[in-house]
Design an enzyme around this catalytic site. Structure first.
Site, short mmCIF file in Angstrom:
data_model
loop_
_atom_site.label_atom_id
_atom_site.label_comp_id
_atom_site.label_asym_id
_atom_site.label_seq_id
_atom_site.Cartn_x
_atom_site.Cartn_y
_atom_site.Cartn_z
CG HIS A 25 8.06 10.06 16.14
ND1 HIS A 25 8.38 8.82 16.78
CD2 HIS A 25 8.13 10.01 14.92
CE1 HIS A 25 8.72 8.06 15.76
NE2 HIS A 25 8.75 8.77 14.75
CG ASP A 84 15.77 11.31 12.96
OD1 ASP A 84 16.07 10.75 11.88
OD2 ASP A 84 14.81 11.31 13.38
CD GLU A 126 9.78 8.88 19.90
OE1 GLU A 126 8.34 9.06 19.54
OE2 GLU A 126 10.44 7.80 19.75
CG ASN A 150 5.01 7.98 18.82
OD1 ASN A 150 5.21 8.80 17.86
ND2 ASN A 150 5.88 7.81 19.81
C1 F6R Z 1 13.22 9.44 10.12
C2 F6R Z 1 12.56 10.08 11.32
C3 F6R Z 1 11.02 9.68 11.63
C4 F6R Z 1 10.14 8.79 10.74
C5 F6R Z 1 8.79 8.14 11.19
C6 F6R Z 1 8.18 7.54 10.32
O1 F6R Z 1 14.44 10.19 10.09
O2 F6R Z 1 12.65 11.01 11.68
O3 F6R Z 1 10.03 10.53 12.46
O4 F6R Z 1 9.79 9.62 9.76
O5 F6R Z 1 9.29 7.30 12.52
O6 F6R Z 1 8.89 6.31 9.85
P1 F6R Z 1 8.36 5.61 8.61
O7 F6R Z 1 8.52 6.41 7.39
O8 F6R Z 1 9.31 4.41 8.61
O9 F6R Z 1 7.10 4.99 9.02
#
Ligand code: F6R
Length: 256
Positions: free
Chosen positions: A142, A72, A147, A140
């Site tokens: 995702h 992303d 989301e 959450n």
């Molecule tokens: C990042 C992504 C997100 C993260 C998720 C966890 O490219 O796609 O889904 O993997 O938000 O983030 P962290 O690792 O910072 O807790």
């Protein structure tokens, strides 16, 4: 089919993740073509990228034959902002792993027009699909920036970040206001087409989401729950993140 590694430290998780990636790369490069790695940003995979930088050098993997696709990218941020995922991928992945920058792609890196998500989806297809996709998980539930409420069949698209995600990611920015609101993300359907998934989760804050993803109902309310339908998933979790799993003894392989 899910394999679960429960680890004591992030360094141990990083070694295991790196080993999975190297094994997949060796397998793929034995046959013709590049190894196509899907990369995640965020804090979670940091120890995996660090371990991988060491492991690649000792392995037979040809880094010139690795292509990488980010999950992303924020949309309302300058491309040269240090927290744009393009910049993060360059800093944490492309440079330390010694990848060819021309073979590393982020959504929207070829223009942020309306067709950008479709072009990204096509670029993944043109590369032959993703061999191994590294994933973190949001509190959450995702994966990428799909989301809660995202269609489990969704493809690359422009999406809005949930408020909780904006709060969680505010640690990377100087103010809550500065946190982007929109992104281009791979869809859940896109992620599910990767041949192997490596989901990493650390810390108590991820325990509920991980349990819901692996053992709860498959539902758009927990986007990561889609991976229950994937044939080849490796999960690396520390004891805190794995603490709410109740059925893990019945997974296809449990590695302690
Ligand atoms: C990042 C992504 C997100 C993260 C998720 C966890 O490219 O796609 O889904 O993997 O938000 O983030 P962290 O690792 O910072 O807790």
């Amino acid at each position: 089919m899910t394999s679960l590694y429960v680890v004591d430290t992030l360094a141990e998780g990083g070694q295991i993740g790196a080993e999975e990636i190297v094994e997949a790369a060796v397998r793929c490069q034995r046959v013709e073509g590049d190894f196509v790695l899907g990369v995640s940003t965020g804090s979670t995979p940091g120890s995996t990228w660090r371990a991988l930088a060491g492991r690649l050098g000792e392995s037979s993997v040809d880094t010139g034959r690795i292509q990488a696709f980010a999950l992303d990218e924020y949309l309302d941020i300058e491309a040269d902002h240090p927290e744009s995922y393009r910049a993060v991928v360059r800093r944490q992945i492309t440079l330390p792993l010694g990848l060819n920058p021309e073979k590393v792609r982020c959504p929207g890196d070829d223009g942020r027009d309306l067709q950008a998500p479709q072009r990204y989806e096509q670029a993944i297809r043109d590369a032959g699909g993703i061999d191994l996709q590294v994933l973190g998980i949001g509190r959450n539930g995702h994966i990428a920036f799909n989301e809660p409420g995202s269609s489990l069949a969704s493809r690359c698209r422009v999406a809005a970040l949930a408020e909780q995600t904006r709060q969680d990611n505010s640690r990377f920015f100087s103010s809550q206001e500065e946190v982007p609101r929109y992104c281009i993300t791979q869809g859940i359907g896109t992620i599910m087409q990767a041949r192997q998934l490596l989901l990493i989760a650390y810390g108590t804050a991820k325990a509920e989401a991980l349990a819901a993803a692996l053992e709860g109902p498959i539902t758009a309310a927990v986007p990561a729950s889609a991976i229950q339908l994937h044939p080849d998933v490796v999960v690396v979790a520390d004891r805190s993140a794995a603490s709410l799993l109740v059925h893990s003894a019945n997974y296809s392989a449990l590695r302690l």
